[in-house]
Design a protein around this motif. Structure first.
Motif, PDB file in Angstrom:
ATOM      1  N   VAL A  94       0.845  -1.209   0.000  1.00 29.28           N
ATOM      2  CA  VAL A  94       0.000   0.000   0.000  1.00 29.28           C
ATOM      3  C   VAL A  94       0.873   1.250   0.000  1.00 29.28           C
ATOM      4  O   VAL A  94       0.611   2.201  -0.749  1.00 29.28           O
ATOM      5  N   PHE A  95       1.914   1.229   0.801  1.00 31.74           N
ATOM      6  CA  PHE A  95       2.835   2.367   0.861  1.00 31.74           C
ATOM      7  C   PHE A  95       3.525   2.570  -0.484  1.00 31.74           C
ATOM      8  O   PHE A  95       3.684   3.705  -0.950  1.00 31.74           O
ATOM      9  N   VAL A  97       2.412   1.715  -3.481  1.00 31.61           N
ATOM     10  CA  VAL A  97       1.458   2.214  -4.472  1.00 31.61           C
ATOM     11  C   VAL A  97       1.214   3.704  -4.280  1.00 31.61           C
ATOM     12  O   VAL A  97       1.265   4.488  -5.241  1.00 31.61           O
ATOM     13  N   LEU A  98       0.944   4.115  -3.039  1.00 27.82           N
ATOM     14  CA  LEU A  98       0.669   5.525  -2.770  1.00 27.82           C
ATOM     15  C   LEU A  98       1.885   6.393  -3.078  1.00 27.82           C
ATOM     16  O   LEU A  98       1.762   7.471  -3.676  1.00 27.82           O
ATOM     17  N   LEU A  99       3.049   5.917  -2.676  1.00 30.84           N
ATOM     18  CA  LEU A  99       4.268   6.682  -2.935  1.00 30.84           C
ATOM     19  C   LEU A  99       4.635   6.655  -4.417  1.00 30.84           C
ATOM     20  O   LEU A  99       5.063   7.666  -4.982  1.00 30.84           O
ATOM     21  N   VAL A 101       2.806   6.499  -7.080  1.00 34.85           N
ATOM     22  CA  VAL A 101       2.015   7.414  -7.907  1.00 34.85           C
ATOM     23  C   VAL A 101       2.643   8.800  -7.934  1.00 34.85           C
ATOM     24  O   VAL A 101       2.570   9.523  -8.933  1.00 34.85           O
TER      25      VAL A 101
END
Length: 316
Positions: A94-95, A97-99, A101
C-alpha cells in the motif's frame, strides 16, 4: 544441449540448497539465511531497477516496513507469524502504491534522490510511534529453528525468481523493458507507463517486505536504525548490478558470489574486508558493467576483447 546442461545445473544447485539444513553446519545455515534474503532483495530491486530502469534507493524502506509490520502484529496484537508477515507485506505494498504514484513521475537522479529521502523519513516516523516501540524497538518471540527460517528464505527466493522469470516473458515485462529503453516512446505505443511503473514498484516492495519480516522473526529484535538501514539498499543494488540487472538469475548469482567473498574476507582479514570488498565492486563495474549475465552471453564470442572494450568505454 545447452538448455539441457543449464537445466541440469539448475536442478543440482536447487537440490544442494534444499539439502543444506540437513547436511550443513549451524554457521553455514545462518550464512545461507542471510545470503538468501539478500538474493531476494536483489531480485526485488531487479524488477524496478533492472527491468524498469528506475534506480530505487528506497527498497530498504519496504524492508523496514515488512519488519515492523510483522513485529507489531506479533508483539502488540499477539497474532501468528504468518498473519504478521502478510500484514507487513500489505503495509509495504500500500505504501509503495501511494508513494509510487507521486515519485515515479520523476526520472533519473531526481527519482533516486526522492527514494533516498524516503529511507530517512520512514524511520523518523516509526521512531515516534508507541505501537512500534519508538526508538527502543520491539522484541519478538524467540523461535529456535534456523532450518525453518532457511527454508522460508529459500522458498521466498524461489517465488521471487519465478516472478522475475514470468516478467521476462510476459507482456507486462515487455512493457517494463520498453519503459526502460524509452519511456516516451512506450507511452506513444499505448503502454500505461504509470500503471506499469507503480506495479513494478509494488512488486519490489512486496518481496523486500517479506524478506524483512522473515529476518525480523529470525533475529527476534528490531529497531529503526537496523530495520531501515540504507546500506541494505546499497548492497542489494551492488549485487543486482554485479550479477546482471534485467536478467533472471543474475541478481541471485551476484548475491551468492558477493556474500561469499564478503564472508571469506571478513573471516580471514576482518580489518580490510570492507576495503577489498569495495575493490572487487569497482573492478567488476569497470570490467563488466552489465554484470556476470552479460559476460556469460558475450565472452564466448568476444573473448578477452569483451573486457578491453569495457575498459575503453569507461576510459580507464
Amino acid at each position: 544441449m545447452r538448455r539441457m546442461l543449464r537445466g541440469s545445473v539448475a536442478v543440482m544447485a536447487a537440490a544442494l540448497l534444499i539439502a543444506i539444513p540437513w547436511l550443513g553446519s549451524a554457521s553455514l545455515i545462518q550464512f545461507g539465511i542471510t545470503t538468501l534474503l539478500f538474493a531476494v532483495l536483489a531480485q526485488g530491486w531487479n524488477i524496478i531497477g533492472g527491468y524498469t530502469g528506475y534506480a530505487s534507493f528506497g527498497n530498504s524502506a519496504f524492508y523496514g516496513l515488512g519488519s515492523y509490520g510483522t513485529a507489531i502484529a506479533m508483539v502488540q496484537w499477539r497474532l501468528p507469524f504468518g498473519i504478521g508477515l502478510a500484514f507487513g507485506a500489505a503495509l509495504a505494498v500500500v505504501f509503495a502504491v501511494l508513494l509510487g504514484v507521486l515519485v515515479l513521475r520523476l526520472r533519473g537522479h531526481y527519482f533516486a534522490i526522492a527514494t533516498l529521502g524516503l529511507t530517512q523519513v520512514t524511520p523518523a516516523i516509526i521512531s515516534n510511534l508507541d505501537v512500534a516501540g519508538r526508538n527502543t524497538g520491539l522484541v519478538l518471540p524467540l523461535l529456535k529453528g534456523d532450518a525453518l527460517f532457511y527454508e522460508l528464505s529459500l522458498g521466498l527466493l524461489a517465488l521471487a525468481t519465478l516472478t522475475v522469470f514470468w516478467i521476462s516473458r510476459s507482456r507486462f515485462g515487455y512493457g517494463l523493458i520498453a519503459i526502460r529503453e524509452d519511456e516516451d516512446a512506450a507511452a506513444v505505443m499505448g503502454i500505461n507507463t504509470t500503471l506499469y511503473k507503480v506495479s513494478a514498484f509494488a512488486l519490489a516492495g512486496f518481496f523486500s517486505s517479506l524478506a524483512g519480516g522473515i529476518h525480523a522473526y529470525w533475529i527476534t529484535f528490531i529497531d529503526p536504525a537496523s530495520a531501515f538501514d540504507i546500506t541494505l539498499n546499497v548492497k542489494m543494488i551492488i549485487m543486482a548490478v554485479f550479477g546482471g540487472p534485467g536478467s533472471i538469475l543474475g541478481p541471485v548469482v551476484g548475491a551468492f558470489v558477493l556474500s561469499s567473498i564478503s564472508e571469506v574476507l571478513a573471516t580471514e582479514i576482518s580489518s580490510l574486508a570492507a576495503l577489498f570488498f569495495g575493490l572487487v565492486i569497482v573492478a567488476a563495474v569497470a570490467f563488466m558493467p552489465r554484470g556476470l549475465a552479460d559476460v556469460a552471453r558475450r565472452y564466448r564470442k568476444l573473448g578477452w576483447r569483451y573486457f578491453s572494450q569495457n575498459i575503453k568505454a569507461n576510459r580507464l
